[in-house]
Design a protein around this motif. Sequence first.
Motif, PDB file in Angstrom:
ATOM      1  N   MET A   1       0.862  -1.174   0.000  1.00  0.00           N
ATOM      2  CA  MET A   1       0.000   0.000   0.000  1.00  0.00           C
ATOM      3  C   MET A   1       0.910   1.239   0.000  1.00  0.00           C
ATOM      4  O   MET A   1       1.758   1.406   0.868  1.00  0.00           O
ATOM      5  N   ASN A   2       0.695   2.106  -0.975  1.00  0.00           N
ATOM      6  CA  ASN A   2       1.542   3.294  -1.048  1.00  0.00           C
ATOM      7  C   ASN A   2       0.923   4.468  -0.286  1.00  0.00           C
ATOM      8  O   ASN A   2      -0.167   4.369   0.268  1.00  0.00           O
ATOM      9  N   ARG A   3       1.630   5.559  -0.254  1.00  0.00           N
ATOM     10  CA  ARG A   3       1.211   6.736   0.529  1.00  0.00           C
ATOM     11  C   ARG A   3      -0.136   7.280   0.067  1.00  0.00           C
ATOM     12  O   ARG A   3      -0.968   7.690   0.874  1.00  0.00           O
ATOM     13  N   MET A   4      -0.382   7.295  -1.245  1.00  0.00           N
ATOM     14  CA  MET A   4      -1.648   7.822  -1.763  1.00  0.00           C
ATOM     15  C   MET A   4      -2.815   6.938  -1.326  1.00  0.00           C
ATOM     16  O   MET A   4      -3.890   7.456  -0.998  1.00  0.00           O
ATOM     17  N   ASP A   5      -2.615   5.624  -1.291  1.00  0.00           N
ATOM     18  CA  ASP A   5      -3.655   4.711  -0.805  1.00  0.00           C
ATOM     19  C   ASP A   5      -3.986   5.025   0.654  1.00  0.00           C
ATOM     20  O   ASP A   5      -5.157   5.079   1.045  1.00  0.00           O
ATOM     21  N   GLU A   6      -2.936   5.230   1.448  1.00  0.00           N
ATOM     22  CA  GLU A   6      -3.131   5.528   2.868  1.00  0.00           C
ATOM     23  C   GLU A   6      -3.911   6.832   3.050  1.00  0.00           C
ATOM     24  O   GLU A   6      -4.823   6.914   3.875  1.00  0.00           O
ATOM     25  N   LEU A   7      -3.540   7.844   2.287  1.00  0.00           N
ATOM     26  CA  LEU A   7      -4.214   9.134   2.413  1.00  0.00           C
ATOM     27  C   LEU A   7      -5.665   9.062   1.962  1.00  0.00           C
ATOM     28  O   LEU A   7      -6.551   9.652   2.589  1.00  0.00           O
ATOM     29  N   ALA A   8      -5.929   8.343   0.877  1.00  0.00           N
ATOM     30  CA  ALA A   8      -7.309   8.204   0.383  1.00  0.00           C
ATOM     31  C   ALA A   8      -8.170   7.479   1.421  1.00  0.00           C
ATOM     32  O   ALA A   8      -9.301   7.903   1.703  1.00  0.00           O
ATOM     33  N   ASP A   9      -7.614   6.416   2.005  1.00  0.00           N
ATOM     34  CA  ASP A   9      -8.358   5.686   3.034  1.00  0.00           C
ATOM     35  C   ASP A   9      -8.582   6.550   4.281  1.00  0.00           C
ATOM     36  O   ASP A   9      -9.661   6.534   4.870  1.00  0.00           O
ATOM     37  N   GLU A  10      -7.565   7.300   4.668  1.00  0.00           N
ATOM     38  CA  GLU A  10      -7.687   8.170   5.834  1.00  0.00           C
ATOM     39  C   GLU A  10      -8.745   9.254   5.600  1.00  0.00           C
ATOM     40  O   GLU A  10      -9.543   9.560   6.485  1.00  0.00           O
ATOM     41  N   LEU A  11      -8.765   9.786   4.389  1.00  0.00           N
ATOM     42  CA  LEU A  11      -9.766  10.804   4.046  1.00  0.00           C
ATOM     43  C   LEU A  11     -11.174  10.237   4.155  1.00  0.00           C
ATOM     44  O   LEU A  11     -12.071  10.867   4.723  1.00  0.00           O
ATOM     45  N   LEU A  12     -11.370   9.035   3.659  1.00  0.00           N
ATOM     46  CA  LEU A  12     -12.678   8.391   3.740  1.00  0.00           C
ATOM     47  C   LEU A  12     -13.056   8.123   5.198  1.00  0.00           C
ATOM     48  O   LEU A  12     -14.198   8.375   5.604  1.00  0.00           O
ATOM     49  N   GLN A  13     -12.118   7.646   5.996  1.00  0.00           N
ATOM     50  CA  GLN A  13     -12.398   7.359   7.407  1.00  0.00           C
ATOM     51  C   GLN A  13     -12.754   8.630   8.182  1.00  0.00           C
ATOM     52  O   GLN A  13     -13.674   8.629   9.003  1.00  0.00           O
ATOM     53  N   LEU A  14     -12.046   9.708   7.919  1.00  0.00           N
ATOM     54  CA  LEU A  14     -12.354  10.974   8.588  1.00  0.00           C
ATOM     55  C   LEU A  14     -13.744  11.472   8.199  1.00  0.00           C
ATOM     56  O   LEU A  14     -14.484  11.987   9.027  1.00  0.00           O
ATOM     57  N   THR A  15     -14.097  11.302   6.935  1.00  0.00           N
ATOM     58  CA  THR A  15     -15.424  11.711   6.476  1.00  0.00           C
ATOM     59  C   THR A  15     -16.502  10.879   7.151  1.00  0.00           C
ATOM     60  O   THR A  15     -17.546  11.402   7.553  1.00  0.00           O
ATOM     61  N   LEU A  16     -16.246   9.579   7.315  1.00  0.00           N
ATOM     62  CA  LEU A  16     -17.189   8.711   8.028  1.00  0.00           C
ATOM     63  C   LEU A  16     -17.325   9.135   9.489  1.00  0.00           C
ATOM     64  O   LEU A  16     -18.428   9.116  10.052  1.00  0.00           O
ATOM     65  N   ASN A  34     -12.636  19.486  14.659  1.00  0.00           N
ATOM     66  CA  ASN A  34     -11.405  18.719  14.788  1.00  0.00           C
ATOM     67  C   ASN A  34     -11.249  17.757  13.606  1.00  0.00           C
ATOM     68  O   ASN A  34     -10.189  17.686  12.984  1.00  0.00           O
ATOM     69  N   PHE A  35     -12.308  17.022  13.293  1.00  0.00           N
ATOM     70  CA  PHE A  35     -12.253  16.090  12.162  1.00  0.00           C
ATOM     71  C   PHE A  35     -12.119  16.832  10.839  1.00  0.00           C
ATOM     72  O   PHE A  35     -11.413  16.381   9.939  1.00  0.00           O
ATOM     73  N   LEU A  36     -12.793  17.964  10.702  1.00  0.00           N
ATOM     74  CA  LEU A  36     -12.684  18.748   9.471  1.00  0.00           C
ATOM     75  C   LEU A  36     -11.258  19.262   9.280  1.00  0.00           C
ATOM     76  O   LEU A  36     -10.740  19.253   8.153  1.00  0.00           O
ATOM     77  N   ASP A  37     -10.620  19.696  10.358  1.00  0.00           N
ATOM     78  CA  ASP A  37      -9.232  20.161  10.266  1.00  0.00           C
ATOM     79  C   ASP A  37      -8.298  19.032   9.852  1.00  0.00           C
ATOM     80  O   ASP A  37      -7.428  19.215   8.996  1.00  0.00           O
ATOM     81  N   LYS A  38      -8.499  17.865  10.452  1.00  0.00           N
ATOM     82  CA  LYS A  38      -7.672  16.705  10.092  1.00  0.00           C
ATOM     83  C   LYS A  38      -7.874  16.345   8.619  1.00  0.00           C
ATOM     84  O   LYS A  38      -6.918  16.024   7.909  1.00  0.00           O
ATOM     85  N   ARG A  39      -9.126  16.423   8.184  1.00  0.00           N
ATOM     86  CA  ARG A  39      -9.428  16.085   6.790  1.00  0.00           C
ATOM     87  C   ARG A  39      -8.797  17.086   5.831  1.00  0.00           C
ATOM     88  O   ARG A  39      -8.294  16.704   4.772  1.00  0.00           O
ATOM     89  N   ASP A  40      -8.784  18.357   6.209  1.00  0.00           N
ATOM     90  CA  ASP A  40      -8.145  19.374   5.372  1.00  0.00           C
ATOM     91  C   ASP A  40      -6.654  19.106   5.222  1.00  0.00           C
ATOM     92  O   ASP A  40      -6.089  19.298   4.141  1.00  0.00           O
ATOM     93  N   ILE A  41      -6.027  18.658   6.302  1.00  0.00           N
ATOM     94  CA  ILE A  41      -4.596  18.340   6.247  1.00  0.00           C
ATOM     95  C   ILE A  41      -4.345  17.193   5.275  1.00  0.00           C
ATOM     96  O   ILE A  41      -3.422  17.241   4.452  1.00  0.00           O
ATOM     97  N   VAL A  42      -5.192  16.162   5.352  1.00  0.00           N
ATOM     98  CA  VAL A  42      -5.036  15.011   4.460  1.00  0.00           C
ATOM     99  C   VAL A  42      -5.251  15.443   3.007  1.00  0.00           C
ATOM    100  O   VAL A  42      -4.494  15.036   2.113  1.00  0.00           O
ATOM    101  N   MET A  43      -6.250  16.294   2.767  1.00  0.00           N
ATOM    102  CA  MET A  43      -6.492  16.765   1.401  1.00  0.00           C
ATOM    103  C   MET A  43      -5.306  17.573   0.878  1.00  0.00           C
ATOM    104  O   MET A  43      -4.939  17.456  -0.295  1.00  0.00           O
TER     105      MET A  43
END
Length: 120
Positions: A1-16, A34-43
């Motif tokens: 699993m590469n970095r982009m896969d990790e970020l895409a999954d993290e973005l989906l989890q934060l949205t959930l 808090n979750f919105l800020d984390k999601r912005d960082i991932v984006m």
Amino acid sequence: MNRMDELADELLQLTLQIQEQLLTEDSDPNEWLNFLDKRDIVMSQIDQLMAEGLTLSDSQKQVLQNGYQLNQKILPLMDARLQKLQGKMAVLQKSKMAVSTYNDVDTGPNGYGAFFDRRK
């Protein structure tokens, strides 16, 4: 699993997690932020990787698309919760103003419970 896969999954989890917070009736709006800020960082991290020339695979695009569709459902929920909070704040402010008016000796009614008829 590469970095982009990790970020895409993290973005989906934060949205959930944001959706879960919004569906919980007494959730704290600060948690949403808090979750919105984390999601912005991932984006931002995803944007940076794409600016460096990394392209999205079909599976990554699908995960991000799922996150986007979920986000489209979340936005109306968030607006409804914010309107509800603003309504509660307005009622609280009116109550606070009424109490302060009656407690203020200079501007409030100063008949100590007596009614003064000011009609002529």
